[in-house]
Design a protein around this motif. Structure first.
Motif, PDB file in Angstrom:
ATOM      1  N   LYS A  45    -111.258  35.804 -16.709  1.00 51.48           N
ATOM      2  CA  LYS A  45    -112.174  34.353 -15.862  1.00 51.48           C
ATOM      3  C   LYS A  45    -111.762  33.064 -16.705  1.00 51.48           C
ATOM      4  CE  LYS A  45    -116.513  33.797 -14.397  1.00 51.48           C
ATOM      5  NZ  LYS A  45    -117.754  33.930 -13.541  1.00 51.48           N
ATOM      6  N   TYR A  46    -111.573  32.947 -17.969  1.00 48.10           N
ATOM      7  CA  TYR A  46    -111.820  31.866 -18.573  1.00 48.10           C
ATOM      8  C   TYR A  46    -110.262  31.295 -19.039  1.00 48.10           C
ATOM      9  CZ  TYR A  46    -116.980  33.566 -18.190  1.00 48.10           C
ATOM     10  OH  TYR A  46    -118.179  33.704 -17.665  1.00 48.10           O
TER      11      TYR A  46
ATOM     12  N   SER B 288    -107.289  22.788 -23.276  1.00 48.45           N
ATOM     13  CA  SER B 288    -106.208  22.152 -24.057  1.00 48.45           C
ATOM     14  C   SER B 288    -105.250  20.865 -24.044  1.00 48.45           C
ATOM     15  CB  SER B 288    -104.789  23.835 -24.020  1.00 48.45           C
ATOM     16  OG  SER B 288    -106.226  25.108 -24.655  1.00 48.45           O
ATOM     17  N   LYS B 289    -105.312  20.422 -22.576  1.00 47.39           N
ATOM     18  CA  LYS B 289    -104.736  19.811 -21.857  1.00 47.39           C
ATOM     19  C   LYS B 289    -104.977  17.879 -22.445  1.00 47.39           C
ATOM     20  CE  LYS B 289    -102.701  21.992 -18.448  1.00 47.39           C
ATOM     21  NZ  LYS B 289    -102.613  22.444 -16.734  1.00 47.39           N
ATOM     22  N   GLN B 290    -106.926  18.090 -22.818  1.00 45.32           N
ATOM     23  CA  GLN B 290    -107.470  17.089 -22.723  1.00 45.32           C
ATOM     24  C   GLN B 290    -107.047  16.795 -24.482  1.00 45.32           C
ATOM     25  OE1 GLN B 290    -108.783  16.058 -20.175  1.00 45.32           O
ATOM     26  NE2 GLN B 290    -108.163  18.404 -19.722  1.00 45.32           N
ATOM     27  N   GLN B 291    -107.161  15.155 -24.219  1.00 41.95           N
ATOM     28  CA  GLN B 291    -107.190  14.104 -25.814  1.00 41.95           C
ATOM     29  C   GLN B 291    -108.235  14.206 -25.981  1.00 41.95           C
ATOM     30  OE1 GLN B 291    -103.943  14.192 -27.084  1.00 41.95           O
ATOM     31  NE2 GLN B 291    -103.577  15.893 -25.646  1.00 41.95           N
ATOM     32  N   GLU B 292    -109.218  12.969 -25.450  1.00 40.30           N
ATOM     33  CA  GLU B 292    -110.983  13.669 -25.963  1.00 40.30           C
ATOM     34  C   GLU B 292    -111.168  14.203 -26.733  1.00 40.30           C
ATOM     35  OE1 GLU B 292    -109.497  13.361 -22.648  1.00 40.30           O
ATOM     36  OE2 GLU B 292    -109.963  11.282 -21.880  1.00 40.30           O
ATOM     37  N   ARG B 293    -111.681  13.736 -27.552  1.00 39.70           N
ATOM     38  CA  ARG B 293    -113.166  13.604 -28.786  1.00 39.70           C
ATOM     39  C   ARG B 293    -114.619  14.193 -28.272  1.00 39.70           C
ATOM     40  NH1 ARG B 293    -116.927  12.716 -31.922  1.00 39.70           N
ATOM     41  NH2 ARG B 293    -117.309  13.593 -34.429  1.00 39.70           N
ATOM     42  N   HIS B 294    -114.503  13.854 -26.986  1.00 46.57           N
ATOM     43  CA  HIS B 294    -116.014  13.660 -26.872  1.00 46.57           C
ATOM     44  C   HIS B 294    -115.848  14.010 -24.498  1.00 46.57           C
ATOM     45  CE1 HIS B 294    -119.938  13.062 -24.547  1.00 46.57           C
ATOM     46  NE2 HIS B 294    -120.677  14.560 -25.956  1.00 46.57           N
TER      47      HIS B 294
ATOM     48  N   VAL C 133    -116.578  36.245 -24.478  1.00 54.79           N
ATOM     49  CA  VAL C 133    -115.309  36.404 -24.505  1.00 54.79           C
ATOM     50  C   VAL C 133    -114.788  34.753 -23.691  1.00 54.79           C
ATOM     51  CG1 VAL C 133    -114.870  38.321 -23.758  1.00 54.79           C
ATOM     52  CG2 VAL C 133    -115.552  37.258 -22.208  1.00 54.79           C
ATOM     53  N   GLN C 134    -116.252  33.781 -22.892  1.00 52.72           N
ATOM     54  CA  GLN C 134    -116.049  32.905 -23.194  1.00 52.72           C
ATOM     55  C   GLN C 134    -115.942  31.418 -23.999  1.00 52.72           C
ATOM     56  OE1 GLN C 134    -118.226  34.752 -22.433  1.00 52.72           O
ATOM     57  NE2 GLN C 134    -120.472  33.672 -23.361  1.00 52.72           N
ATOM     58  N   ALA C 135    -116.572  32.120 -24.982  1.00 53.48           N
ATOM     59  CA  ALA C 135    -116.093  30.903 -26.341  1.00 53.48           C
ATOM     60  C   ALA C 135    -114.475  30.869 -26.144  1.00 53.48           C
ATOM     61  CB  ALA C 135    -116.561  31.772 -26.928  1.00 53.48           C
ATOM     62  N   ALA C 136    -113.890  32.206 -25.980  1.00 53.39           N
ATOM     63  CA  ALA C 136    -113.328  31.636 -26.597  1.00 53.39           C
ATOM     64  C   ALA C 136    -111.967  30.280 -25.720  1.00 53.39           C
ATOM     65  CB  ALA C 136    -111.815  33.302 -25.635  1.00 53.39           C
ATOM     66  N   ALA C 137    -112.657  30.120 -24.620  1.00 50.27           N
ATOM     67  CA  ALA C 137    -111.957  29.162 -23.777  1.00 50.27           C
ATOM     68  C   ALA C 137    -111.996  28.226 -24.764  1.00 50.27           C
ATOM     69  CB  ALA C 137    -112.302  29.343 -21.965  1.00 50.27           C
ATOM     70  N   TRP C 138    -113.258  28.141 -25.239  1.00 49.78           N
ATOM     71  CA  TRP C 138    -113.641  26.356 -26.086  1.00 49.78           C
ATOM     72  C   TRP C 138    -113.179  25.948 -27.275  1.00 49.78           C
ATOM     73  CZ3 TRP C 138    -117.182  28.077 -23.692  1.00 49.78           C
ATOM     74  CH2 TRP C 138    -118.497  28.622 -24.498  1.00 49.78           C
ATOM     75  N   LEU C 139    -113.333  27.834 -28.303  1.00 47.55           N
ATOM     76  CA  LEU C 139    -112.798  27.703 -29.552  1.00 47.55           C
ATOM     77  C   LEU C 139    -111.160  27.376 -29.789  1.00 47.55           C
ATOM     78  CD1 LEU C 139    -115.324  30.083 -31.352  1.00 47.55           C
ATOM     79  CD2 LEU C 139    -115.913  27.394 -31.184  1.00 47.55           C
ATOM     80  N   GLU C 140    -110.508  28.141 -29.171  1.00 48.51           N
ATOM     81  CA  GLU C 140    -109.315  28.091 -28.671  1.00 48.51           C
ATOM     82  C   GLU C 140    -108.670  26.839 -28.480  1.00 48.51           C
ATOM     83  OE1 GLU C 140    -107.345  30.738 -30.025  1.00 48.51           O
ATOM     84  OE2 GLU C 140    -109.228  31.005 -30.906  1.00 48.51           O
ATOM     85  N   ALA C 141    -109.076  26.150 -27.870  1.00 45.97           N
ATOM     86  CA  ALA C 141    -109.022  24.721 -27.667  1.00 45.97           C
ATOM     87  C   ALA C 141    -109.272  23.460 -28.212  1.00 45.97           C
ATOM     88  CB  ALA C 141    -109.294  24.597 -25.996  1.00 45.97           C
ATOM     89  N   GLY C 142    -109.581  24.294 -29.383  1.00 48.08           N
ATOM     90  CA  GLY C 142    -110.386  23.038 -29.757  1.00 48.08           C
ATOM     91  C   GLY C 142    -111.085  22.685 -29.984  1.00 48.08           C
TER      92      GLY C 142
END
Length: 291
Positions: free
Chosen positions: A9-10, A18-24, A60-69
């Motif tokens: 789902k996430y 993953s496509k974002q360049q902004e730090r925040h 499982v939802q945390a994988a979405a942001w953690l793996e994206a950095g």
């Protein structure tokens, strides 16, 4: 994070970040749901643990942001989530800050609960209790027969079940939130041992190598101005046990205000360098003795 966690789902949130360049990056709850093309679960609107920056397999939802950095930095429940781009080496080392919430994101090792499952069970109990009160708010139980009263108590027992285990679990989470706020803890070094039904011994190291030792007491206090002899003996034994650890930083956590007041009034001299802490009020910077 295992790759299979990014296939559900996430996954769209991972692809977006993953496509974002902004730090925040700040996303509203509506924007996240639009990215996912699905509604977030109720727990995402209520509990800090859901937004935890953890690599536990259940998150499982945390994988979405953690793996994206990214890591979740601030949550305003029902409004927005702030993501911060950081190196993967420190993704799980900082405390997840939440503007409104009562529970922490980092799980405690050696707990008998799985975090997400535990919170879900507790939420279900609270929802069931709320529903019970809603359906029975017209009743006056003191005027009812003993048969009716007995049925009510049986229903309450079914609703709450092993309530002491829930209290212990939440108290450990609150204790860890306090420690994360006060100290730079080393990852994966914590140790917690259950001494009895209401007593937990906790040891940890900071990133600077300082040892922390804590005892957590969740026992309901006696409603008196002083402890009974057995309680007094256990308190003094706990103080000796903390000193025996030779930890530089020592804490004694209690969950009941009467117990805190009795210790502060009658046994302060026995604490020495031990810091007395009342949960959960200390989370709001209250009720810590010489902390």
């Amino acid at each position: 994070m295992a790759g299979h966690l990014l296939q559900g789902k996430y996954l769209p949130l991972y692809e977006y970040l993953s496509k974002q360049q902004e730090r925040h990056i700040v996303l509203t709850f509506e924007e996240i749901e639009e990215i996912l093309q699905a509604k977030l679960p109720k727990s995402a609107y209520k509990y800090q643990a859901w937004w935890g920056n953890t690599r536990s397999g259940t998150y499982v939802q945390a994988a979405a942001w953690l793996e994206a950095g990214y890591r979740v930095d601030i949550v305003q429940f029902g409004r927005c989530v702030e993501f911060l781009k950081v190196s993967k080496e420190i993704l799980t080392k900082k405390k997840n800050k939440v503007m409104r919430g009562t529970l922490i994101s980092k799980s405690i090792p050696d707990t008998t609960y799985n975090d997400i499952e535990s919170f879900q069970k507790i939420m279900e109990k609270m929802d069931a209790a709320q529903q019970f009160f809603t359906e029975n708010n017209h009743r006056r139980f003191t005027d009812e027969t003993i048969v009716s009263q007995f049925k009510v108590f049986c229903e309450w027992r079914r609703l709450f079940g092993r309530i002491e285990q829930d209290v212990n679990y939440l108290a450990k989470q609150l204790m860890y939130e306090f420690l994360l706020e006060k100290h730079r803890l080393a990852p994966n070094s914590s140790f917690i041992k259950q001494q009895d039904e209401y007593t937990f011994l906790y040891e940890e190291k900071t990133t600077t190598g300082d040892k922390i030792a804590a005892i957590l007491k969740t026992a309901p206090p006696s409603l008196t101005a002083d402890f009974a002899p057995g309680q007094r003996s256990r308190l003094l034994q706990d103080c000796r046990l903390l000193n025996y650890t030779n930890a530089i930083i020592q804490y004694y956590f209690v969950t009941e205000e009467p117990a805190f007041n009795v210790i502060e009034k009658n046994y302060k001299q026995h604490l020495g360098n031990i810091q007395l802490i009342l949960l959960p009020k200390v989370i709001a910077d209250k009720y810590s003795l010489h902390a």
